[in-house]
Scaffold this motif. Structure first.
Motif, PDB file in Angstrom:
ATOM      1  N   UNK A  77      84.532  55.180  54.761  1.00 19.79           N
ATOM      2  CA  UNK A  77      85.996  55.794  54.540  1.00 19.79           C
ATOM      3  C   UNK A  77      86.537  55.808  55.911  1.00 19.79           C
ATOM      4  N   UNK A  78      87.749  55.625  55.938  1.00 22.99           N
ATOM      5  CA  UNK A  78      88.896  55.889  56.756  1.00 22.99           C
ATOM      6  C   UNK A  78      89.007  55.192  58.148  1.00 22.99           C
ATOM      7  N   UNK A  79      89.660  55.821  59.167  1.00 21.76           N
ATOM      8  CA  UNK A  79      89.945  55.332  60.431  1.00 21.76           C
ATOM      9  C   UNK A  79      88.617  55.576  61.181  1.00 21.76           C
ATOM     10  N   UNK A  80      88.339  54.559  61.777  1.00 18.92           N
ATOM     11  CA  UNK A  80      87.203  54.671  62.893  1.00 18.92           C
ATOM     12  C   UNK A  80      85.591  55.133  62.249  1.00 18.92           C
ATOM     13  N   UNK A  81      85.728  54.803  61.118  1.00 18.72           N
ATOM     14  CA  UNK A  81      84.173  55.006  60.482  1.00 18.72           C
ATOM     15  C   UNK A  81      83.334  54.598  61.364  1.00 18.72           C
ATOM     16  N   UNK A 135      83.860  49.852  50.651  1.00 15.04           N
ATOM     17  CA  UNK A 135      84.220  50.937  51.259  1.00 15.04           C
ATOM     18  C   UNK A 135      85.927  51.361  50.924  1.00 15.04           C
ATOM     19  N   UNK A 136      86.402  52.048  51.669  1.00 18.46           N
ATOM     20  CA  UNK A 136      87.740  52.395  51.344  1.00 18.46           C
ATOM     21  C   UNK A 136      88.490  52.967  52.801  1.00 18.46           C
ATOM     22  N   UNK A 137      89.741  52.457  52.784  1.00 12.28           N
ATOM     23  CA  UNK A 137      90.835  52.684  53.514  1.00 12.28           C
ATOM     24  C   UNK A 137      90.399  52.680  54.932  1.00 12.28           C
ATOM     25  N   UNK A 138      89.791  51.686  55.590  1.00 13.00           N
ATOM     26  CA  UNK A 138      89.282  51.502  56.849  1.00 13.00           C
ATOM     27  C   UNK A 138      90.807  51.009  57.876  1.00 13.00           C
ATOM     28  N   UNK A 139      90.671  51.499  58.961  1.00  7.89           N
ATOM     29  CA  UNK A 139      91.666  50.970  59.868  1.00  7.89           C
ATOM     30  C   UNK A 139      91.401  51.449  61.069  1.00  7.89           C
ATOM     31  N   UNK A 140      92.035  51.048  62.099  1.00  9.78           N
ATOM     32  CA  UNK A 140      92.212  51.174  63.502  1.00  9.78           C
ATOM     33  C   UNK A 140      92.493  52.819  63.651  1.00  9.78           C
ATOM     34  N   UNK A 141      92.172  53.341  64.671  1.00 11.15           N
ATOM     35  CA  UNK A 141      92.279  54.616  64.938  1.00 11.15           C
ATOM     36  C   UNK A 141      93.859  55.102  65.662  1.00 11.15           C
TER      37      UNK A 141
END
Length: 638
Positions: free
Chosen positions: A360-364, A397-403
């Motif tokens: 989940x989320x930024x920079x997992x 997974x959920x809401x992956x993105x660059x930080x």
């Protein structure tokens, strides 16, 4: 001198295997936080005096003393084997420990497990004594997501006594061919080969009354390599008319019972609930049993201030019935594998799910290609949950993105995109090639996202989380992937609030209406069904995210009734009456509306009251009458 404390134990007696047993190690364990491994000695665990009692299964964060404690802790218990514990193989199973666990039995280190929501087990046959000690070192410092990571041994601990040859699992798939009028069933077995012998395998398919619909057997399977896992497949066909298909409005289930015999002696029996249904995506539409459907749901967070995520079956049943009563029939539901009891209820009550692992989320740090940790989580989840008919897909997974801070420029990194693709490949090639695969994106609609850095092309259905101008976001996704069905895995606008008087905002209702107008959207799932504990940005001072239609104690807000109206399968009901008659007009949803599915087994109930508010009549109309736009009713005699 060590004391043996006998925990609650349960003998699971079978008419086939009277000696097979399960010792349930749930109860009051001893508990102690500790700062680091260097200040804790496992060999001295039973001599330490400053312990607290702790219920297993449960979460230490439900105790006032440890309400906010994050770190390492030790669980300790003793148990005594029953006198008839005499079969050669013993397996110690933990159904979930958050987040990593190191397990010792009688001073022997059994191993370590990472992952807070899936089961793991050890063969403890050579370590058991009459009186035994278990030590579990738990580390819960790892955390992802906005939900609260309830800490501790959150699901049951069991000790099994069985024969060395046993069925590890039976996975049943069914392919329904409506043109031929038959169902092809494939049963894939994994069999533990502990003793060299000639195997026999028999299976029965039973209905709810226990009547056998189909049965078969295989004999003469000889394997000489001890310690191997035998993979065996059985296939057969049955006419469709012999069973009823599973549907969210008629969730009919069957029982698959298989018996493993060695040299003619029955050694192991497994029984799993299964259902027959066909779920597929065609022409950017979702089909269930050959019918195109558009459906709604709610995400539910496994959270309760009194129980943590170790929720009693009564709470789970109440929640699923509540979600069904507002028209919820499909959801991703949560960012982590669900409790088996919840899945059983979804099978029974009719709620379609797409379970997910907690990436989940930024920079997992786990969102890297071919990650062995996430493969382990997927393997443990899918092997355990494979047979549930309520499960129609898997999410990686959920809401992956660059930080980065600029939300307008958010996109997935190439590594994150490759993570999603590699996990989808792993599921298809090794675990389950029959269900839809997805990943929940909050970047697919952004200008910075393209077919090269988003994995949508590689997935069966595109899940999108919408908290902005939803229709514009979804139109942007559709422009990039025009042949894909879209599922709004989360949406919200001006989230609901704590008060029981809190309603769905006009902005949220308008958001839903704008989504419903898009024909390539197959469904929505509101975030969220329940308020939940959180220390994430945006939570209130009491560590609560009040985004649910019920609060943390399951009291209904006004938003509950609002959503019930918004999700209703008909647009409305109108009454026209005079002194001696009444007409009821059913207002259908527009063709292609949301929700949209055939109403089978539905009833319209009319209660008549006198002037004192006493019910003088209760009249119920069956689903066939609902196909009429207007129903006349005489009031003569009332």
């Amino acid at each position: 001198m060590r004391r043996c404390r006998i925990l609650l134990y349960m003998l699971c007696l079978s008419s086939v295997l009277p000696a097979q047993q399960t010792l349930l190690l749930d109860g009051v364990w001893s508990f102690k936080p500790y700062a680091s491994d260097s200040c804790f000695n496992v060999s001295e665990s039973s001599l330490m005096t400053d312990w607290s009692p702790m219920i297993v299964p449960g979460s230490w964060n439900t105790e006032n003393m440890y309400f906010s404690y994050v770190g390492k802790a030790c669980y300790y218990t003793t148990f005594e084997l029953p006198d008839n514990w005499n079969l050669p193989c013993s397996i110690l199973r933990f159904n979930a420990v958050y987040e990593s666990a190191e397990v010792y039995l009688n001073g022997f280190r059994l191993g370590r497990h990472k992952g807070g929501y899936t089961p793991f087990e050890f063969d403890v046959s050579r370590y058991l004594r009459k009186c035994n000690e278990i030590v579990v070192l738990v580390d819960n410092t790892y955390k992802r997501g906005a939900w609260w990571p309830w800490r501790g041994i959150s699901r049951s601990v069991e000790l099994f006594n069985m024969m060395p040859n046993r069925i590890l699992y039976q996975h049943c798939t069914n392919m329904i061919d409506f043109d031929l009028g038959q169902i092809a069933l494939n049963i894939n077995y994994a069999i533990c080969h502990g003793v060299d012998a000639t195997f026999g395998l028999s299976y029965q398919l039973k209905d709810a009354a226990g009547d056998v619909i189909f049965q078969g057997d295989t004999v003469g399977i000889f394997v000489s390599c001890l310690g191997d896992t035998i993979n065996l497949r059985q296939s057969f066909k049955i006419p469709i008319e012999k069973v009823r298909l599973w549907h969210f409005d008629s969730p009919v289930c069957y029982q698959l019972v298989s018996t493993l015999s060695t040299s003619g002696f029955p050694e192991h029996v497994v029984s799993d609930k299964i259902g027959f249904r066909r779920v597929e995506i065609k022409d950017a539409q979702l089909f269930l049993n050959g019918e195109a459907i558009r459906v709604n749901g709610l995400n539910r967070i496994h959270d309760h201030r009194a129980y943590g995520n170790t929720e009693p079956i009564s709470l789970l049943r109440k929640d699923i019935l509540n979600m069904k009563s507002v028209g919820g029939v499909m959801a991703r539901i949560m960012h982590a594998p669900c409790a088996p009891e919840l899945l059983d209820l979804c099978d029974e009550l009719g709620l379609m799910l797409i379970p997910e692992i907690p990436v989940w989320g930024k920079a997992d740090p786990n969102a890297v290609p071919d990650n062995p940790v996430t493969k382990q989580w997927l393997h443990e989840m899918i092997v355990r949950d494979y047979n549930h008919p309520c499960i129609i897909g898997w999410s990686v997974g959920n809401e992956l993105a660059m930080n980065i801070q600029d939300w307008r420029m958010l996109s997935m990194t190439k590594e994150q995109q490759q993570y999603v693709c590699s996990m989808a490949d792993y599921i298809r090639d090794n675990l389950d090639s029959t269900r839809m695969l997805t990943y929940a994106s909050f970047t697919a609609f952004r200008d910075s996202s393209t077919v090269d850095n988003e994995p949508a092309s590689f997935l069966d259905i595109v899940s999108v989380n919408c908290y902005g101008v939803a229709d514009k976001q979804l139109e942007a996704v559709h422009q990039k992937w025009p042949n894909k069905a879209l599922f709004v895995s989360e949406y919200g606008k001006e989230q609901i609030g704590e008060s029981l008087d809190a309603t769905l905002s006009d902005a949220l209702v308008n958001t839903y209406d704008s989504i419903a107008a898009l024909p390539y959207v197959v469904g929505t799932s509101l975030w969220s069904y329940n308020d939940y504990r959180s220390d994430y940005v945006g939570s209130n001072s009491s560590q609560s995210r009040s985004w649910g239609i019920v609060n943390e104690w399951r009291q209904k807000k006004q938003a509950f009734a609002d959503l019930q109206k918004m999700y209703a399968p008909v647009a409305g009901v109108e009454l026209f009456n005079n002194s001696d008659s009444i007409k009821i007009r059913i207002k259908p949803r527009p063709k292609g509306g949301l929700p949209n599915y055939i109403l089978r087994g539905y009833y319209l109930t009319l209660d008549l009251f006198d002037w004192q508010g006493v019910v003088i009549a209760c009249i119920q109309f069956c689903c066939q009458l609902l196909n009429q736009e207007t129903i006349p009713l005489s009031l003569a005699g009332y």
